[in-house]
Every structure is written in C-alpha cells, then in structure tokens.
Design a protein around this motif. Structure first.
Motif, PDB file in Angstrom:
ATOM      1  N   ALA A 220       0.818  -1.218   0.000  1.00 52.76           N
ATOM      2  CA  ALA A 220       0.000   0.000   0.000  1.00 52.76           C
ATOM      3  C   ALA A 220       0.850   1.265   0.000  1.00 52.76           C
ATOM      4  O   ALA A 220       0.349   2.357  -0.290  1.00 52.76           O
ATOM      5  CB  ALA A 220      -0.925   0.004   1.211  1.00 52.76           C
ATOM      6  N   GLN A 221       2.136   1.143   0.308  1.00 52.45           N
ATOM      7  CA  GLN A 221       3.010   2.315   0.354  1.00 52.45           C
ATOM      8  C   GLN A 221       3.454   2.776  -1.029  1.00 52.45           C
ATOM      9  O   GLN A 221       4.008   3.863  -1.169  1.00 52.45           O
ATOM     10  CB  GLN A 221       4.235   2.004   1.214  1.00 52.45           C
ATOM     11  N   SER A 222       3.228   1.948  -2.066  1.00 51.97           N
ATOM     12  CA  SER A 222       3.593   2.354  -3.423  1.00 51.97           C
ATOM     13  C   SER A 222       2.335   2.432  -4.273  1.00 51.97           C
ATOM     14  O   SER A 222       1.346   1.737  -3.999  1.00 51.97           O
ATOM     15  CB  SER A 222       4.574   1.342  -4.032  1.00 51.97           C
ATOM     16  N   PRO A 223       2.349   3.297  -5.300  1.00 55.31           N
ATOM     17  CA  PRO A 223       1.179   3.342  -6.199  1.00 55.31           C
ATOM     18  C   PRO A 223       0.964   1.959  -6.803  1.00 55.31           C
ATOM     19  O   PRO A 223       1.901   1.360  -7.335  1.00 55.31           O
ATOM     20  CB  PRO A 223       1.609   4.360  -7.259  1.00 55.31           C
ATOM     21  N   LEU A 278      10.039   1.929 -14.863  1.00 53.67           N
ATOM     22  CA  LEU A 278       8.680   2.365 -14.511  1.00 53.67           C
ATOM     23  C   LEU A 278       8.704   3.351 -13.343  1.00 53.67           C
ATOM     24  O   LEU A 278       7.946   4.330 -13.326  1.00 53.67           O
ATOM     25  CB  LEU A 278       7.822   1.156 -14.164  1.00 53.67           C
ATOM     26  N   ALA A 279       9.577   3.105 -12.357  1.00 51.21           N
ATOM     27  CA  ALA A 279       9.664   4.004 -11.203  1.00 51.21           C
ATOM     28  C   ALA A 279      10.105   5.398 -11.629  1.00 51.21           C
ATOM     29  O   ALA A 279       9.595   6.412 -11.123  1.00 51.21           O
ATOM     30  CB  ALA A 279      10.619   3.425 -10.162  1.00 51.21           C
ATOM     31  N   GLU A 280      11.040   5.462 -12.557  1.00 52.65           N
ATOM     32  CA  GLU A 280      11.498   6.766 -13.030  1.00 52.65           C
ATOM     33  C   GLU A 280      10.407   7.481 -13.818  1.00 52.65           C
ATOM     34  O   GLU A 280      10.271   8.710 -13.748  1.00 52.65           O
ATOM     35  CB  GLU A 280      12.757   6.591 -13.883  1.00 52.65           C
ATOM     36  N   ARG A 281       9.617   6.739 -14.562  1.00 50.46           N
ATOM     37  CA  ARG A 281       8.549   7.358 -15.349  1.00 50.46           C
ATOM     38  C   ARG A 281       7.410   7.862 -14.467  1.00 50.46           C
ATOM     39  O   ARG A 281       6.746   8.841 -14.801  1.00 50.46           O
ATOM     40  CB  ARG A 281       8.001   6.355 -16.371  1.00 50.46           C
ATOM     41  N   GLY A 283       7.748   8.372 -10.996  1.00 50.47           N
ATOM     42  CA  GLY A 283       8.227   9.133  -9.860  1.00 50.47           C
ATOM     43  C   GLY A 283       7.957   8.498  -8.513  1.00 50.47           C
ATOM     44  O   GLY A 283       7.937   9.181  -7.486  1.00 50.47           O
ATOM     45  N   ALA A 284       7.739   7.191  -8.488  1.00 52.68           N
ATOM     46  CA  ALA A 284       7.437   6.498  -7.229  1.00 52.68           C
ATOM     47  C   ALA A 284       7.784   5.021  -7.379  1.00 52.68           C
ATOM     48  O   ALA A 284       7.920   4.510  -8.492  1.00 52.68           O
ATOM     49  CB  ALA A 284       5.961   6.657  -6.873  1.00 52.68           C
ATOM     50  N   PRO A 285       7.950   4.297  -6.248  1.00 55.83           N
ATOM     51  CA  PRO A 285       8.153   2.846  -6.332  1.00 55.83           C
ATOM     52  C   PRO A 285       6.981   2.172  -7.050  1.00 55.83           C
ATOM     53  O   PRO A 285       5.863   2.699  -7.056  1.00 55.83           O
ATOM     54  CB  PRO A 285       8.226   2.412  -4.866  1.00 55.83           C
ATOM     55  N   THR A 314       6.010  -7.698  -5.840  1.00 56.47           N
ATOM     56  CA  THR A 314       7.423  -7.348  -5.757  1.00 56.47           C
ATOM     57  C   THR A 314       7.572  -5.843  -5.958  1.00 56.47           C
ATOM     58  O   THR A 314       7.234  -5.328  -7.023  1.00 56.47           O
ATOM     59  CB  THR A 314       8.228  -8.115  -6.818  1.00 56.47           C
ATOM     60  N   ILE A 315       8.060  -5.155  -4.939  1.00 55.47           N
ATOM     61  CA  ILE A 315       8.143  -3.695  -4.966  1.00 55.47           C
ATOM     62  C   ILE A 315       9.547  -3.267  -5.373  1.00 55.47           C
ATOM     63  O   ILE A 315      10.542  -3.679  -4.759  1.00 55.47           O
ATOM     64  CB  ILE A 315       7.780  -3.098  -3.596  1.00 55.47           C
ATOM     65  N   VAL A 316       9.623  -2.463  -6.434  1.00 51.07           N
ATOM     66  CA  VAL A 316      10.900  -1.986  -6.966  1.00 51.07           C
ATOM     67  C   VAL A 316      10.969  -0.475  -6.801  1.00 51.07           C
ATOM     68  O   VAL A 316      10.061   0.244  -7.227  1.00 51.07           O
ATOM     69  CB  VAL A 316      11.068  -2.362  -8.451  1.00 51.07           C
TER      70      VAL A 316
END
Length: 435
Positions: A220-223, A278-281, A283-285, A314-316
């Motif tokens: 829940a901490q990442s989009p 994807l994280a760079e695009r 702006g979040a994990p 799996t959170i990146v």
C-alpha cells in the motif's frame, strides 16, 4: 400411500439423511480443496468463461509419418499419469472442490490437405482461436482439449488447450515431455501426490494468512495500479499483442555477462531494470506481480502437472544500479512467499473499493517452456510460438529461460502501439547502458 410396508415418512427421511452422509463421506475422501490461486481463477472464469485469460494454448508441428492411434494412446497415458488432467470442479454448498475422475476427451481431427498455404494458415488460425476461447464446463471436465490438424501427408499440427485451473508454465513442459515419451513408449508410470500437495499447500496458505496484513501494508506504500502513458480505458478485450525489446546482439551478450558475473539471475536483473524504468517514469516505487512456482517447497511436487503457482507482489524502487535493485527487490518479496496473493488483494480491495486487481496492473513473467525442436520415434517435433493469448495485466515483461531478449505483452486494444514501441526502445536503451 406407503408402497412398502414399514416405509413411512420418518424411515424415508432417515434413509435420505444416511445416503447424503454416505455421499458426503465419499466426496470428502475423493475431493480436494482449491488453492487460493485456483479459487481466484475459478471465480474469474465463472464470471467470464472462455475469455478470462486462463486458457493456455500450446502448439507443435509434427513432421514425418504420424501414427494417430499411437498418439491417442500417448495422450491417454499422460492423462493416467497426471491427476490434474483428470480434474473437474464441483461445488458443494457453494464451496468449489476438485475431483480427479475424468476420462480422456475426444480429440477433434480436421483435415486441411490440398488447401493453398495462405488459406490453410488462415483456417488454422481460426480453428485454434475457437479452441482457445471455447469455455470449459468446469463441473464436467476434463479441463483440457486437443485438436489435431492435418496439413499434408507428413505434416500435422497438434494443439492442446489447458485450463490454468489444472496447469501452469512448468506443467506445460511436463505434459509435452511425457506426451513425447508416451508416443515412444505408452507404458508411462503414473505419478501421484498432487492431491496431497494441494492439501499441504492450502494448510500453508491458511497458516500464512496472519502475515498477509504486513505484506498488504507494504504494498500500500507504493502506487499500485500505474497510470501507463499510451494505455487507454479497459474495454474488456484482453487479446494479447507482443512487442520484442529491440536490443542489439552484442549489447545483450554484454548485459548477460554482467548479470552472470555479479551472481545475479537474468530474471532478477531484468525485473530490476524494468521496475526502475517504470519508477522513473512515474516518480514512485512500483509493485510488480511475479508468478512463482510453489513446487520447490515440496520435492515430491517437482514432477507433477497442476496449478502450483502463485503471484508474488514485488516492490521496486529507483536506484543507480538496476541489477542490484532487482536482486534486493526479489529477495524482499520472497519473505512473503507463503502469503496467498488473493488474500493480499482482498485486504487492499477493502481499502480501495476496487473490483479489479487492487495490487498492481503490471507483471514480470518467466517463460520456461522449452521451444527447441526434437526428434521422437521418427517424428520431428517443432514447437510453435504462443498464440491467441489473453492477458490479465496491462503490461507484462516476459523473460525467457533460453536467455533470448525479453518481450512486452499487452492487451492490444488498450494501447497506442507507437507509445508501446517507444517504451520497448527505452528498455533496450537501458539494457545497453547497464551492460
């Protein structure tokens, strides 16, 4: 009026109750629970039969003299060998259970000899498309079907459609391996233990439910569901489109060497690279869904066909070293290995109110099917690429076990294909920079 002396209402009711108890006892002895993964698949296919994305289509071309009687005996031997291929799903008080009591289905045969090559290929595509989407009667079974297409005197196409309720990627390999072994020698020994594996797996899932909240809190901490540029509204059409990642051969070999030299698997290296992109695009994990075989937890499951897989969130997060990021993300994800994905989705759904997958809409899969040609009892067996796929996620990276470059897999109707090509090129550029 009572037709048999002494057979009044109370006696009849007692007899009915006794018969019901006996039937329930028989069913309990011969039926097995569904794993959490199977429960999710069963529900999805019940709501959208045939188009839920849970039909696996495999095709091989058979070159040489084909003995069709021998092939049918081989199919029967494979079905005797693997309990899952005899399964059907029966509900008792709305609870689905699986029973392994089906016989081999009739294998449809179609003769396309003498047709022009282009017409023949179009007809093959239509036949495979129909076989791939025709719903299975889950309560009747069996949950697989075969189609044999005669192309000419020495060329046939064998198509197997297997419901994911009874199979996964590793099962794909096992069934084809045993089918070819059975064609050479139909006296295949049976393998047992799938039912026992299911009961053990369900017990493991029940024991791990208490830890689902921790995994859900972390997810829940990442989009969770990414707003992907180029991906439009869901129109219900999940037919797949494949885009190869266009990486140059020398850059790909250098990337493989770097991952191997760092003691990192190709899968985790690409998982990290894809996730960081994807994280760079965004702006979040990002949270990725990763299908993972459960077989390695029980050695006796290694040789069994069946649905023995679950998704692992799996959170990146971003980072300067894509390969190291992937290794870290995968190691952390494995801490929640036993936690059923369906339970995590249920907990997150209660927060979001979503009816679709609330965990993620992006996945990374490893395609482990052996696509190399082989020779068996006078036949040349040539696997054909996957076709008529329906995908569950909006974007999937496919990693191949034979170390060929990856592909992107998407529902075609939802995507601006020019944007998708740009994304594939961006992944290729990142591979080149990471070499």
């Amino acid at each position: 009026m009572c037709l048999v002396e002494g057979w009044g209402h109370e006696a009849r009711h007692a007899r009915v109750r006794q018969l019901l108890r006996e039937r329930q006892a028989r069913n309990a002895a011969h039926s097995y629970p569904l794993s959490a993964t199977q429960q999710g698949i069963w529900l999805a296919d019940t709501l959208n039969p045939g188009i839920s994305g849970y039909h696996d289509v495999a095709q091989v071309e058979l070159q040489g003299h084909l003995d069709t009687g021998r092939l049918r005996r081989a199919l029967a031997a494979v079905m005797r060998r693997h309990e899952a291929l005899r399964a059907r799903i029966e509900t008792d008080d709305d609870v689905p259970m699986q029973i392994f009591d089906r016989q081999i289905p009739a294998i449809e045969t179609v003769d396309l000899c003498g047709r022009a090559a282009d017409r023949q290929e179009r007809h093959v595509d239509r036949l495979v498309g129909i076989a791939a989407t025709e719903p299975f009667a889950l309560d009747v079974g069996p949950l697989w079907r075969g189609l044999l297409i005669r192309l000419d005197e020495r060329r046939h196409l064998l198509v197997l459609v297997v419901h994911h309720l009874i199979g996964d990627g590793e099962s794909h390999n096992l069934v084809w391996r045993d089918l070819l072994r059975g064609y050479a020698d139909p006296l295949l020994p049976a393998v047992t233990g799938y039912g026992d594996w299911l009961r053990t797996r369900v017990a493991q899932e029940d024991a791990a439910v208490a830890r689902a909240q921790k995994v859900a809190d972390r997810a829940a901490q990442s989009p969770r569901r990414l707003d992907l540029p180029g991906c439009g509204a869901d129109d219900g059409d999940r037919r797949a489109h494949v885009v190869p990642v266009p990486v140059a051969a020398d850059d790909w070999e250098a990337f493989l060497a770097r991952a191997s030299g760092g003691g990192v698997t190709l899968f985790s290296a690409l998982l990290g690279l894809f996730g960081v992109e994807l994280a760079e695009r965004t702006g979040a994990p990002v949270t990725l869904a990763v299908p993972l075989s459960q077989r390695w937890r029980q050695s006796e499951g290694a040789d069994l066909a069946g649905c023995m897989v679950d998704l692992l969130p799996t959170i990146v997060e971003g980072g300067s070293d894509d390969i190291a990021v992937g290794q870290t993300a995968w190691t952390q994800a494995l801490e929640g290995f036993d936690v059923p994905y369906r339970e995590i989705a249920r907990l997150l759904s209660s927060r979001t109110g979503r009816t679709d997958d609330p965990v993620t809409n992006v996945a990374v899969e490893q395609f482990n099917v052996d696509m190399s040609p082989r020779d068996v009892a006078g036949l040349r067996v040539i696997p054909r690429p996957r076709s008529h796929l329906r995908v569950r996620h909006d974007l999937t990276l496919t990693v191949f076990h034979d170390r060929t470059p990856p592909q992107l897999l998407v529902p075609r109707s939802r995507w601006d294909l020019a944007m998708l090509d740009e994304f594939a090129m961006s992944i290729a550029d990142r591979i080149t920079r990471t070499r």
